[in-house]
Design a protein around this motif. Sequence first.
Motif, PDB file in Angstrom:
ATOM      1  N   ILE A   1      57.687 -17.865  26.028  1.00 26.38           N
ATOM      2  CA  ILE A   1      57.300 -16.471  25.891  1.00 26.38           C
ATOM      3  C   ILE A   1      56.827 -16.220  24.472  1.00 26.38           C
ATOM      4  O   ILE A   1      57.423 -16.724  23.524  1.00 26.38           O
ATOM      5  CB  ILE A   1      58.484 -15.566  26.235  1.00 26.38           C
ATOM      6  CG1 ILE A   1      58.733 -15.651  27.736  1.00 26.38           C
ATOM      7  CG2 ILE A   1      58.238 -14.125  25.827  1.00 26.38           C
ATOM      8  CD1 ILE A   1      60.094 -15.291  28.127  1.00 26.38           C
TER       9      ILE A   1
ATOM     10  N   SER B   1      65.394 -25.713  14.438  1.00 26.31           N
ATOM     11  CA  SER B   1      66.259 -25.740  15.603  1.00 26.31           C
ATOM     12  C   SER B   1      66.117 -24.437  16.414  1.00 26.31           C
ATOM     13  O   SER B   1      66.054 -23.349  15.841  1.00 26.31           O
ATOM     14  CB  SER B   1      67.694 -25.912  15.126  1.00 26.31           C
ATOM     15  OG  SER B   1      68.546 -25.865  16.220  1.00 26.31           O
ATOM     16  N   GLY B   2      66.024 -24.581  17.719  1.00 31.01           N
ATOM     17  CA  GLY B   2      66.002 -23.408  18.589  1.00 31.01           C
ATOM     18  C   GLY B   2      64.653 -22.720  18.714  1.00 31.01           C
ATOM     19  O   GLY B   2      64.558 -21.624  19.242  1.00 31.01           O
TER      20      GLY B   2
ATOM     21  N   GLY C   1      62.123 -23.862  20.472  1.00 30.11           N
ATOM     22  CA  GLY C   1      61.508 -24.108  21.775  1.00 30.11           C
ATOM     23  C   GLY C   1      60.767 -25.434  21.880  1.00 30.11           C
ATOM     24  O   GLY C   1      59.874 -25.576  22.719  1.00 30.11           O
ATOM     25  N   LYS C   2      61.151 -26.414  21.062  1.00 27.12           N
ATOM     26  CA  LYS C   2      60.433 -27.698  21.073  1.00 27.12           C
ATOM     27  C   LYS C   2      60.554 -28.394  22.425  1.00 27.12           C
ATOM     28  O   LYS C   2      59.595 -28.949  22.939  1.00 27.12           O
ATOM     29  CB  LYS C   2      60.967 -28.603  19.951  1.00 27.12           C
ATOM     30  CG  LYS C   2      60.748 -28.023  18.561  1.00 27.12           C
ATOM     31  CD  LYS C   2      61.113 -28.999  17.465  1.00 27.12           C
ATOM     32  CE  LYS C   2      62.603 -29.276  17.380  1.00 27.12           C
ATOM     33  NZ  LYS C   2      63.397 -28.084  17.034  1.00 27.12           N
ATOM     34  N   GLU C   3      61.746 -28.337  22.994  1.00 27.93           N
ATOM     35  CA  GLU C   3      61.915 -28.999  24.289  1.00 27.93           C
ATOM     36  C   GLU C   3      61.119 -28.287  25.380  1.00 27.93           C
ATOM     37  O   GLU C   3      60.546 -28.923  26.267  1.00 27.93           O
ATOM     38  CB  GLU C   3      63.404 -29.060  24.665  1.00 27.93           C
ATOM     39  CG  GLU C   3      63.604 -29.756  25.994  1.00 27.93           C
ATOM     40  CD  GLU C   3      65.013 -30.280  26.210  1.00 27.93           C
ATOM     41  OE1 GLU C   3      65.827 -30.221  25.264  1.00 27.93           O
ATOM     42  OE2 GLU C   3      65.278 -30.750  27.330  1.00 27.93           O
TER      43      GLU C   3
ATOM     44  N   ARG D   1      67.205 -19.707  20.264  1.00 28.77           N
ATOM     45  CA  ARG D   1      68.510 -20.061  20.832  1.00 28.77           C
ATOM     46  C   ARG D   1      69.591 -19.111  20.310  1.00 28.77           C
ATOM     47  O   ARG D   1      70.459 -18.672  21.050  1.00 28.77           O
ATOM     48  CB  ARG D   1      68.884 -21.504  20.530  1.00 28.77           C
ATOM     49  CG  ARG D   1      70.241 -21.857  21.164  1.00 28.77           C
ATOM     50  CD  ARG D   1      70.716 -23.252  20.893  1.00 28.77           C
ATOM     51  NE  ARG D   1      69.874 -24.258  21.501  1.00 28.77           N
ATOM     52  CZ  ARG D   1      69.136 -25.103  20.819  1.00 28.77           C
ATOM     53  NH1 ARG D   1      69.131 -25.059  19.506  1.00 28.77           N
ATOM     54  NH2 ARG D   1      68.413 -25.991  21.441  1.00 28.77           N
TER      55      ARG D   1
ATOM     56  N   GLU E   1      69.363 -15.811  22.013  1.00 32.47           N
ATOM     57  CA  GLU E   1      69.922 -15.957  23.352  1.00 32.47           C
ATOM     58  C   GLU E   1      71.451 -15.849  23.298  1.00 32.47           C
ATOM     59  O   GLU E   1      72.063 -15.113  24.079  1.00 32.47           O
ATOM     60  CB  GLU E   1      69.522 -17.352  23.857  1.00 32.47           C
ATOM     61  CG  GLU E   1      69.272 -17.475  25.318  1.00 32.47           C
ATOM     62  CD  GLU E   1      68.629 -18.837  25.645  1.00 32.47           C
ATOM     63  OE1 GLU E   1      68.680 -19.772  24.806  1.00 32.47           O
ATOM     64  OE2 GLU E   1      68.086 -18.958  26.736  1.00 32.47           O
TER      65      GLU E   1
HETATM   66  N1  LIG Z   1      59.225 -19.132  23.260  1.00 33.16           N
HETATM   67  C1  LIG Z   1      60.335 -19.110  23.996  1.00 33.16           C
HETATM   68  N2  LIG Z   1      60.390 -18.363  25.108  1.00 33.16           N
HETATM   69  C2  LIG Z   1      61.508 -18.337  25.865  1.00 33.16           C
HETATM   70  N3  LIG Z   1      62.617 -19.020  25.615  1.00 33.16           N
HETATM   71  C3  LIG Z   1      62.623 -19.778  24.519  1.00 33.16           C
HETATM   72  C4  LIG Z   1      61.481 -19.873  23.657  1.00 33.16           C
HETATM   73  N4  LIG Z   1      61.782 -20.711  22.657  1.00 33.16           N
HETATM   74  C5  LIG Z   1      63.041 -21.127  22.881  1.00 33.16           C
HETATM   75  N5  LIG Z   1      63.555 -20.589  23.999  1.00 33.16           N
HETATM   76  C6  LIG Z   1      64.915 -20.795  24.521  1.00 33.16           C
HETATM   77  O1  LIG Z   1      65.744 -21.088  23.405  1.00 33.16           O
HETATM   78  C7  LIG Z   1      66.584 -22.193  23.674  1.00 33.16           C
HETATM   79  C8  LIG Z   1      66.258 -23.310  22.705  1.00 33.16           C
HETATM   80  O2  LIG Z   1      65.020 -23.899  23.043  1.00 33.16           O
HETATM   81  P1  LIG Z   1      64.770 -25.474  22.876  1.00 33.16           P
HETATM   82  O3  LIG Z   1      65.948 -26.245  23.347  1.00 33.16           O
HETATM   83  O4  LIG Z   1      63.459 -25.798  23.490  1.00 33.16           O
HETATM   84  O5  LIG Z   1      64.686 -25.531  21.292  1.00 33.16           O
HETATM   85  P2  LIG Z   1      64.529 -26.774  20.331  1.00 33.16           P
HETATM   86  O6  LIG Z   1      63.424 -26.461  19.411  1.00 33.16           O
HETATM   87  O7  LIG Z   1      64.426 -28.017  21.153  1.00 33.16           O
HETATM   88  O8  LIG Z   1      65.888 -26.737  19.523  1.00 33.16           O
HETATM   89  P3  LIG Z   1      66.719 -27.964  18.815  1.00 33.16           P
HETATM   90  O9  LIG Z   1      65.902 -28.428  17.661  1.00 33.16           O
HETATM   91  O10 LIG Z   1      67.968 -27.290  18.384  1.00 33.16           O
HETATM   92  O11 LIG Z   1      66.913 -28.984  19.877  1.00 33.16           O
HETATM   93  C9  LIG Z   1      66.370 -22.560  25.096  1.00 33.16           C
HETATM   94  O12 LIG Z   1      67.361 -21.940  25.895  1.00 33.16           O
HETATM   95  C10 LIG Z   1      65.012 -22.013  25.431  1.00 33.16           C
HETATM   96  O13 LIG Z   1      64.941 -21.647  26.777  1.00 33.16           O
END
Ligand SMILES: Nc1ncnc2c1ncn2[C@@H]1O[C@H](COP(=O)(O)OP(=O)(O)OP(=O)(O)O)[C@@H](O)[C@H]1O
Length: 460
Positions: A141, A170-171, A173-175, A357, A360
């Motif tokens: 989003i 971190s957090g 949304g990379k995954e 994250r 959330e």
């Molecule tokens: N742009 C976004 N829209 C909706 N939800 C998001 C968005 N970005 C992150 N999230 C939500 O935030 C949480 C963290 O996302 P994600 O695991 O992809 O982050 P990350 O960058 O991989 O973090 P880390 O480095 O800690 O692993 C998830 O629950 C994800 O659904």
Amino acid sequence: MAKILIADDHQGMRDMIVEMLLGLDHEATGVTDGLEARQALAAGDYDLLVTDLRMPGLDGMALLRSLRDEGSGVGVIVMTAHGSVESAVEAMSLGALDFAQKPFPLSAIEAKVKKALERLSMTRTNQLLRDEINQRFGSLIGGSPSMQRVFELIAKVSETTTPVLVLGESGTGKELVARELHRRSPRADGPFITVNCAALAEGLLESELFGHERGAFTGAVQSKKGKFELAHEGTLFLDEVGEIPLATQVKLLRFLQEKEMERVGGNRLIKVDVRVVCATNRNVKELIADGRFREDLFYRINVITVEMPPLRERREDIPLLVEALLRRHAANTGLQGTVADDAMNLFQIYEWPGNVRELENVLERALVLADAGASGHRRISGKDLPAEIQGGEGAPAAQREYMEASGLSDQIERIEREIIRKALVEAQWNQTKAAKALHLKRSSLQYKMKKYELQRPEEE
Ligand SMILES: Nc1ncnc2c1ncn2[C@@H]1O[C@H](COP(=O)(O)OP(=O)(O)OP(=O)(O)O)[C@@H](O)[C@H]1O
Ligand SMILES: [Mg+2]
């Protein structure tokens, strides 16, 4: 009820149409030529223009042309002289919705106006829907320019097998990006496999990735496929790629160059077709300088870089994310909630080191603490938020200052609620119309209606 402009130099005709439209409860105004029409259209937001073609000064066709060039959204019906089919065709090609040939009974104009307004409201609703959809890209989003660029990049590279490196705190949304790249790719039906490279000790990671043959090491009683083989014809997501030990980096580099690998303790080359997406929150350039990450591997995994912006640099996305995350949470737990203005304002000034994250988690926790209204609906306010967001001792100065002035925000909130309520009543609770009158997107209007608990009163 629509706002309609009638342009005709013939006074009798003009007045007749204006009166007929006023009688139908529309807001109708008459002008005598194209120049006046253009001024009126620029000054007020009209839904529809009914215009004669032959007028002194700027004629109808020139007016149409200038409206088209400005990209004006006003709908146009032209009135043409009897028998001049060509000018009707020309007008339609310039974007007119319809034409009426003189002489016509008033009922004909009435019917054409009705049809044109229906068409306009349909295209507007579609446009609003499109706007909403554009702020969403799969499960990602974001309406901010930086997120829109991320969406575009994902759309472009998802078709290919080019390695992608996703960078970001971190957090951020990379995954989600990795999953979206897979979901939109021609290999979407294949597997999506994740390996967290930080979670395994050196030897284990290598056999996890590449598999091993029987007897490769003590305890390897059976041969085992690695994640690369399991991800065949799919996508392999290497999370925290910065943590891969140097020895394993060599093997990874070789795979990326040759598209072949060997299991640990084996000597058979195995070909696999895998798209590799890597992610890290580390500064890879620093790791390279420290000798902990191979530069040649970095160039191999980093053909395309997707940089995820931190939440504090795209604060305009916060209301959108709040709405979506609350909706998602409600779907999972049945706990319905909204965020009051004082809390939303605090969200706007907080730093969000844990990004989406953290948002959330904060929402989830606050929902549990928030007071439930009569409907069971929970309203999250400032007091339900953790101390670091509420602006206690450790909070940044800007945040404390804001807290001191927050008597003001209550007042603004009450005024805003009243303005929105009035617009809704005026539009007879038609949200599209009210949103237009308020210059709000319909989704924003709906968000605010929920926030202020504004609902169309029950019919008696
Ligand atoms: N742009 C976004 N829209 C909706 N939800 C998001 C968005 N970005 C992150 N999230 C939500 O935030 C949480 C963290 O996302 P994600 O695991 O992809 O982050 P990350 O960058 O991989 O973090 P880390 O480095 O800690 O692993 C998830 O629950 C994800 O659904
Ligand atoms: Mg992650």
